[in-house]
Design an enzyme around this catalytic site. Structure first.
Site, PDB file in Angstrom:
ATOM      1  N   LYS A  10      29.697  29.076  40.560  1.00 51.23           N
ATOM      2  CA  LYS A  10      29.044  30.508  40.492  1.00 51.23           C
ATOM      3  C   LYS A  10      28.071  29.522  39.516  1.00 51.23           C
ATOM      4  O   LYS A  10      27.989  27.969  38.904  1.00 51.23           O
ATOM      5  CB  LYS A  10      29.554  31.006  39.389  1.00 51.23           C
ATOM      6  CG  LYS A  10      29.915  30.760  38.370  1.00 51.23           C
ATOM      7  CD  LYS A  10      29.190  30.899  36.855  1.00 51.23           C
ATOM      8  CE  LYS A  10      29.688  30.416  35.948  1.00 51.23           C
ATOM      9  NZ  LYS A  10      28.423  30.146  34.462  1.00 51.23           N
ATOM     10  N   ASP A 137      36.614  33.475  33.167  1.00 53.07           N
ATOM     11  CA  ASP A 137      35.626  33.536  34.372  1.00 53.07           C
ATOM     12  C   ASP A 137      36.072  33.807  36.153  1.00 53.07           C
ATOM     13  O   ASP A 137      35.854  33.996  36.520  1.00 53.07           O
ATOM     14  CB  ASP A 137      34.339  32.642  34.371  1.00 53.07           C
ATOM     15  CG  ASP A 137      33.593  32.171  33.336  1.00 53.07           C
ATOM     16  OD1 ASP A 137      32.899  33.129  33.634  1.00 53.07           O
ATOM     17  OD2 ASP A 137      32.949  30.887  33.660  1.00 53.07           O
TER      18      ASP A 137
END
Length: 290
Positions: A10, A137
């Site tokens: 990401k 995350d």
């Protein structure tokens, strides 16, 4: 039987630290984007009655400290499914300690694979509930795509996806410890707060140039990254619509609307970085491929 999963990295298009919490975590406001760089995580059932981890990268720990081990243990504890034994092999492509959520992506992939292997039938939300206890995350890495992440990163809401573009990443030859980065924030604070509402409006209008120009990461205000200024200059000189650092760093990325411009910049960046990638946005965090 085994399950193979692509675990996508990401980037943070926007990252603001809103507040320090009483539990030691931080409240965040982030626009996160899955990108096409991925680790391949293979989970195989065995009869060893233990969790065994292997990795093609010798610098990655393969003991109980690995996030993949922790999420596997948490999965079996949460579901009450008996672990007859599993082997987790991680084929690393995402650079380590780079601000790209490589470890969290691997953890997310393990949860997705175990859900398939065991037939547990858990929803993505159920998997996120397990994962967030191990890493903030992980919920994003399970769901992926383009999301607004709030809380510690576990409150996720969809925003409109990025238009087609090319993302050039360059990681200087150093790593940043996320815990230490937040400690620096607690000590230094921030000097500027990003325009979160303006950025959300740009995302909803899918105005790629405006999105790229408005990208901001508060970690850049107090985290030193070697060659960051030079890397950004090279990207801008070669036509990047915008540049920013991802996560707590040190990876710097630029958004381009022309692949040729990204390729030209990548050649110039070789004197500053060994880890250089050109990729595109993807719409998911994990993809089962076997």
């Amino acid at each position: 039987m085994d399950i193979k999963v692509k675990a996508y990295a990401k980037i943070n298009l926007l990252l603001d630290i809103v507040a320090t919490r009483n539990d030691g975590y931080h409240d965040l406001f982030m626009i996160m984007q899955s990108i096409g760089i991925y680790d391949t995580v293979t989970v195989t059932q065995t009869k060893s009655k233990r969790i065994y981890i292997s990795c093609n990268n010798a610098s990655i720990p393969t003991d109980k400290t690995n996030i993949a081990y922790k999420v596997a243990k948490a999965f079996f504890a949460q579901t009450k499914i008996k672990n007859t034994g599993i082997k987790i092999h991680i084929e690393k492509r995402i650079p380590h300690a780079a601000g790209l959520a490589g470890g969290s992506a691997d953890g997310a992939a393990v949860l997705v694979a175990l859900n398939e292997l065991t037939g547990a039938g858990l929803s993505d939300d159920d998997l996120c509930e397990i994962g967030v206890k191990i890493g903030a995350d992980i919920p994003f890495c399970i769901k992926g795509g383009t999301l607004l992440a709030q809380g510690i990163g576990d409150v996720l809401n969809k925003v409109k996806p990025l238009r087609k573009c090319y993302i050039l990443l360059a990681k200087p030859d150093c790593g940043v410890n996320t815990g230490e980065a937040y400690k620096q924030f607690d000590e230094c604070g921030k000097t500027h707060t990003p325009d979160k509402l303006g950025f959300l409006k740009a995302m909803q209008s899918r105005d790629l140039p405006l999105i790229a120009q408005s990208m901001e990461n508060v970690f850049e205000q107090f985290i030193h990254v070697p060659y960051k200024v030079d890397i950004k200059d090279v990207m801008r000189k070669n036509g990047a619509l915008g540049v920013c650092m991802s996560g707590s760093g040190p990876t710097v990325f630029g958004i381009f609307d022309e692949k040729e411009n990204a390729e030209n910049a990548s050649k110039e960046l070789e004197k500053y970085s060994k880890d250089i990638f050109i990729t595109t946005p993807v719409s998911k965090g994990c993809k089962v491929i076997k």
